[in-house]
Design a protein around this motif. Sequence first.
Motif, PDB file in Angstrom:
ATOM      1  N   GLU A  76       0.831  -1.210   0.000  1.00 29.37           N
ATOM      2  CA  GLU A  76       0.000   0.000   0.000  1.00 29.37           C
ATOM      3  C   GLU A  76       0.868   1.264   0.000  1.00 29.37           C
ATOM      4  O   GLU A  76       0.530   2.260  -0.654  1.00 29.37           O
ATOM      5  CB  GLU A  76      -0.954  -0.012   1.192  1.00 29.37           C
ATOM      6  N   ALA A  77       1.998   1.243   0.707  1.00 30.07           N
ATOM      7  CA  ALA A  77       2.894   2.404   0.697  1.00 30.07           C
ATOM      8  C   ALA A  77       3.482   2.614  -0.700  1.00 30.07           C
ATOM      9  O   ALA A  77       3.601   3.754  -1.176  1.00 30.07           O
ATOM     10  CB  ALA A  77       4.001   2.226   1.729  1.00 30.07           C
ATOM     11  N   LYS A  78       3.803   1.499  -1.391  1.00 30.00           N
ATOM     12  CA  LYS A  78       4.332   1.625  -2.759  1.00 30.00           C
ATOM     13  C   LYS A  78       3.271   2.173  -3.703  1.00 30.00           C
ATOM     14  O   LYS A  78       3.570   2.933  -4.631  1.00 30.00           O
ATOM     15  CB  LYS A  78       4.802   0.255  -3.261  1.00 30.00           C
ATOM     16  N   ARG A  79       2.037   1.809  -3.478  1.00 30.84           N
ATOM     17  CA  ARG A  79       0.959   2.302  -4.354  1.00 30.84           C
ATOM     18  C   ARG A  79       0.719   3.800  -4.135  1.00 30.84           C
ATOM     19  O   ARG A  79       0.336   4.519  -5.056  1.00 30.84           O
ATOM     20  CB  ARG A  79      -0.309   1.463  -4.141  1.00 30.84           C
ATOM     21  N   ILE A  80       0.959   4.277  -2.919  1.00 30.30           N
ATOM     22  CA  ILE A  80       0.889   5.733  -2.686  1.00 30.30           C
ATOM     23  C   ILE A  80       2.010   6.422  -3.477  1.00 30.30           C
ATOM     24  O   ILE A  80       1.774   7.444  -4.147  1.00 30.30           O
ATOM     25  CB  ILE A  80       0.992   6.063  -1.185  1.00 30.30           C
ATOM     26  N   ALA A  81       3.221   5.860  -3.427  1.00 28.74           N
ATOM     27  CA  ALA A  81       4.339   6.465  -4.164  1.00 28.74           C
ATOM     28  C   ALA A  81       4.037   6.516  -5.662  1.00 28.74           C
ATOM     29  O   ALA A  81       4.409   7.474  -6.352  1.00 28.74           O
ATOM     30  CB  ALA A  81       5.629   5.689  -3.888  1.00 28.74           C
TER      31      ALA A  81
ATOM     32  N   LYS B 102       1.448   9.862  15.341  1.00 27.83           N
ATOM     33  CA  LYS B 102       2.826  10.028  14.865  1.00 27.83           C
ATOM     34  C   LYS B 102       2.808  10.714  13.499  1.00 27.83           C
ATOM     35  O   LYS B 102       1.828  10.596  12.757  1.00 27.83           O
ATOM     36  CB  LYS B 102       3.501   8.661  14.719  1.00 27.83           C
ATOM     37  N   ASP B 103       3.926  11.366  13.147  1.00 27.38           N
ATOM     38  CA  ASP B 103       4.011  11.987  11.818  1.00 27.38           C
ATOM     39  C   ASP B 103       4.225  10.944  10.732  1.00 27.38           C
ATOM     40  O   ASP B 103       3.826  11.143   9.583  1.00 27.38           O
ATOM     41  CB  ASP B 103       5.178  12.987  11.765  1.00 27.38           C
ATOM     42  N   PHE B 104       4.895   9.833  11.096  1.00 28.98           N
ATOM     43  CA  PHE B 104       5.218   8.825  10.071  1.00 28.98           C
ATOM     44  C   PHE B 104       5.148   7.421  10.665  1.00 28.98           C
ATOM     45  O   PHE B 104       5.630   7.183  11.772  1.00 28.98           O
ATOM     46  CB  PHE B 104       6.619   9.087   9.502  1.00 28.98           C
ATOM     47  N   TYR B 105       4.528   6.523   9.885  1.00 33.17           N
ATOM     48  CA  TYR B 105       4.384   5.123  10.294  1.00 33.17           C
ATOM     49  C   TYR B 105       5.099   4.255   9.251  1.00 33.17           C
ATOM     50  O   TYR B 105       4.520   3.958   8.194  1.00 33.17           O
ATOM     51  CB  TYR B 105       2.903   4.725  10.355  1.00 33.17           C
ATOM     52  N   PRO B 106       6.353   3.859   9.495  1.00 33.79           N
ATOM     53  CA  PRO B 106       7.056   3.042   8.503  1.00 33.79           C
ATOM     54  C   PRO B 106       6.418   1.666   8.365  1.00 33.79           C
ATOM     55  O   PRO B 106       5.912   1.104   9.345  1.00 33.79           O
ATOM     56  CB  PRO B 106       8.477   2.937   9.069  1.00 33.79           C
ATOM     57  N   ALA B 107       6.471   1.129   7.128  1.00 32.60           N
ATOM     58  CA  ALA B 107       5.973  -0.239   6.900  1.00 32.60           C
ATOM     59  C   ALA B 107       6.844  -1.217   7.671  1.00 32.60           C
ATOM     60  O   ALA B 107       8.059  -1.034   7.764  1.00 32.60           O
ATOM     61  CB  ALA B 107       6.008  -0.554   5.420  1.00 32.60           C
TER      62      ALA B 107
ATOM     63  N   GLN C 269      -5.427  17.170   0.537  1.00 29.10           N
ATOM     64  CA  GLN C 269      -5.832  16.506   1.782  1.00 29.10           C
ATOM     65  C   GLN C 269      -5.525  15.014   1.714  1.00 29.10           C
ATOM     66  O   GLN C 269      -5.153  14.402   2.722  1.00 29.10           O
ATOM     67  CB  GLN C 269      -7.322  16.748   2.056  1.00 29.10           C
ATOM     68  N   ALA C 270      -5.666  14.427   0.520  1.00 29.52           N
ATOM     69  CA  ALA C 270      -5.306  13.011   0.372  1.00 29.52           C
ATOM     70  C   ALA C 270      -3.818  12.821   0.667  1.00 29.52           C
ATOM     71  O   ALA C 270      -3.424  11.851   1.326  1.00 29.52           O
ATOM     72  CB  ALA C 270      -5.655  12.522  -1.028  1.00 29.52           C
ATOM     73  N   VAL C 271      -2.995  13.765   0.214  1.00 30.91           N
ATOM     74  CA  VAL C 271      -1.553  13.682   0.484  1.00 30.91           C
ATOM     75  C   VAL C 271      -1.284  13.900   1.977  1.00 30.91           C
ATOM     76  O   VAL C 271      -0.391  13.275   2.559  1.00 30.91           O
ATOM     77  CB  VAL C 271      -0.765  14.678  -0.397  1.00 30.91           C
ATOM     78  N   TYR C 272      -2.074  14.762   2.614  1.00 29.53           N
ATOM     79  CA  TYR C 272      -1.929  14.964   4.075  1.00 29.53           C
ATOM     80  C   TYR C 272      -1.983  13.614   4.794  1.00 29.53           C
ATOM     81  O   TYR C 272      -1.166  13.310   5.664  1.00 29.53           O
ATOM     82  CB  TYR C 272      -3.044  15.884   4.590  1.00 29.53           C
ATOM     83  N   MET C 273      -2.969  12.792   4.425  1.00 28.88           N
ATOM     84  CA  MET C 273      -3.079  11.468   5.055  1.00 28.88           C
ATOM     85  C   MET C 273      -1.940  10.546   4.587  1.00 28.88           C
ATOM     86  O   MET C 273      -1.318   9.845   5.383  1.00 28.88           O
ATOM     87  CB  MET C 273      -4.440  10.842   4.718  1.00 28.88           C
ATOM     88  N   ALA C 274      -1.679  10.572   3.277  1.00 26.54           N
ATOM     89  CA  ALA C 274      -0.714   9.630   2.691  1.00 26.54           C
ATOM     90  C   ALA C 274       0.702   9.845   3.215  1.00 26.54           C
ATOM     91  O   ALA C 274       1.471   8.881   3.352  1.00 26.54           O
ATOM     92  CB  ALA C 274      -0.741   9.765   1.172  1.00 26.54           C
ATOM     93  N   LYS C 275       1.052  11.108   3.497  1.00 25.07           N
ATOM     94  CA  LYS C 275       2.405  11.421   3.983  1.00 25.07           C
ATOM     95  C   LYS C 275       2.745  10.694   5.287  1.00 25.07           C
ATOM     96  O   LYS C 275       3.903  10.560   5.642  1.00 25.07           O
ATOM     97  CB  LYS C 275       2.517  12.930   4.244  1.00 25.07           C
ATOM     98  N   HIS C 276       1.741  10.256   6.004  1.00 27.15           N
ATOM     99  CA  HIS C 276       2.003   9.505   7.229  1.00 27.15           C
ATOM    100  C   HIS C 276       2.558   8.108   6.939  1.00 27.15           C
ATOM    101  O   HIS C 276       3.056   7.431   7.843  1.00 27.15           O
ATOM    102  CB  HIS C 276       0.720   9.380   8.067  1.00 27.15           C
ATOM    103  N   PHE C 277       2.467   7.692   5.676  1.00 28.61           N
ATOM    104  CA  PHE C 277       2.879   6.326   5.325  1.00 28.61           C
ATOM    105  C   PHE C 277       3.898   6.267   4.183  1.00 28.61           C
ATOM    106  O   PHE C 277       4.592   5.264   4.040  1.00 28.61           O
ATOM    107  CB  PHE C 277       1.643   5.505   4.931  1.00 28.61           C
ATOM    108  N   ALA C 278       3.964   7.305   3.359  1.00 29.18           N
ATOM    109  CA  ALA C 278       4.887   7.316   2.210  1.00 29.18           C
ATOM    110  C   ALA C 278       5.441   8.733   2.064  1.00 29.18           C
ATOM    111  O   ALA C 278       4.681   9.681   1.834  1.00 29.18           O
ATOM    112  CB  ALA C 278       4.155   6.895   0.935  1.00 29.18           C
ATOM    113  N   PRO C 279       6.774   8.903   2.226  1.00 28.52           N
ATOM    114  CA  PRO C 279       7.354  10.252   2.186  1.00 28.52           C
ATOM    115  C   PRO C 279       7.351  10.846   0.778  1.00 28.52           C
ATOM    116  O   PRO C 279       7.346  10.119  -0.218  1.00 28.52           O
ATOM    117  CB  PRO C 279       8.786  10.031   2.676  1.00 28.52           C
ATOM    118  N   LEU C 280       7.402  12.176   0.734  1.00 25.96           N
ATOM    119  CA  LEU C 280       7.395  12.892  -0.555  1.00 25.96           C
ATOM    120  C   LEU C 280       8.801  13.111  -1.106  1.00 25.96           C
ATOM    121  O   LEU C 280       8.946  13.598  -2.235  1.00 25.96           O
ATOM    122  CB  LEU C 280       6.743  14.275  -0.378  1.00 25.96           C
TER     123      LEU C 280
END
Length: 214
Positions: free
Chosen positions: A130-135, A207-212, A164-175
């Motif tokens: 799922e993190a790769k699909r965000i990237a 948390k700001d980031f949740y690594p896989a 806003q979608a990126v706001y959520m996604a950034k918690h799982f996949a960095p920009l």
Amino acid sequence: MIRLHHVPESRSMRVLWLLHELGLPFEVIEWPFDKTLRSPEFLALNPVGRVPALELNGRNLFESGAMLEILCEGFDTMGMWRPIGHAERADWLVWVHFAETISQHSAALTQQHIALYDDAMRSPTVMQIEAKRIAKCYGAMEQVLSQQDYLLSDFSAADIAVGQAVYMAKHFAPLDEFAGVTAWWERITERAGYKASLPEGPRLYAKDFYPAWT
Ligand SMILES: N[C@@H](CCC(=O)N[C@@H](CS)C(=O)NCC(=O)O)C(=O)O
């Protein structure tokens, strides 16, 4: 009368951000991100117990993308909409709805990292995929945002939906690897409407980031 039913940091944030940009009078009811969303009171507002729910002039609406369209159609005087016949109409619709392509992955990851209550229920494979699909989604945005400041020729509700979608996604996949998306993100989050949509109290994401998991 406009009344938004909102869980901070969830998809209802995109409607809240738009309402601030439109400069309309509205009321916000905050709900906890828990079983309260399955109560008869909330199910009367959204039949699947999800946020956002929007009360608009006597009607109960669900689906955030539809809310963005309806609010722009009915009330936009700030350049957030691209009406039928506008040269950017098709692209506006594409990006407003692309927000859900990103958000489905964030929703799966919010479930994996936050909602599940037992580690045995979590799947490193799902987290990684799922993190790769965000990237991959960031990559699609980068094609446009490496060339221009906004998803369209100027800021619009398309940037709000995807932002806003990126706001959520950034918690799982960095920009980090996406320079155009990063510059756009910094640009749109300078806006007063974005800042006004940020949580003041309880947060969905501690948390700001949740690594896989690996
Ligand atoms: N496509 C819907 C999705 C709504 C949705 O799933 N919202 C999430 C929060 S981001 C929710 O309410 N989840 C609660 C749950 O699944 O129980 C929309 O955009 O309004």
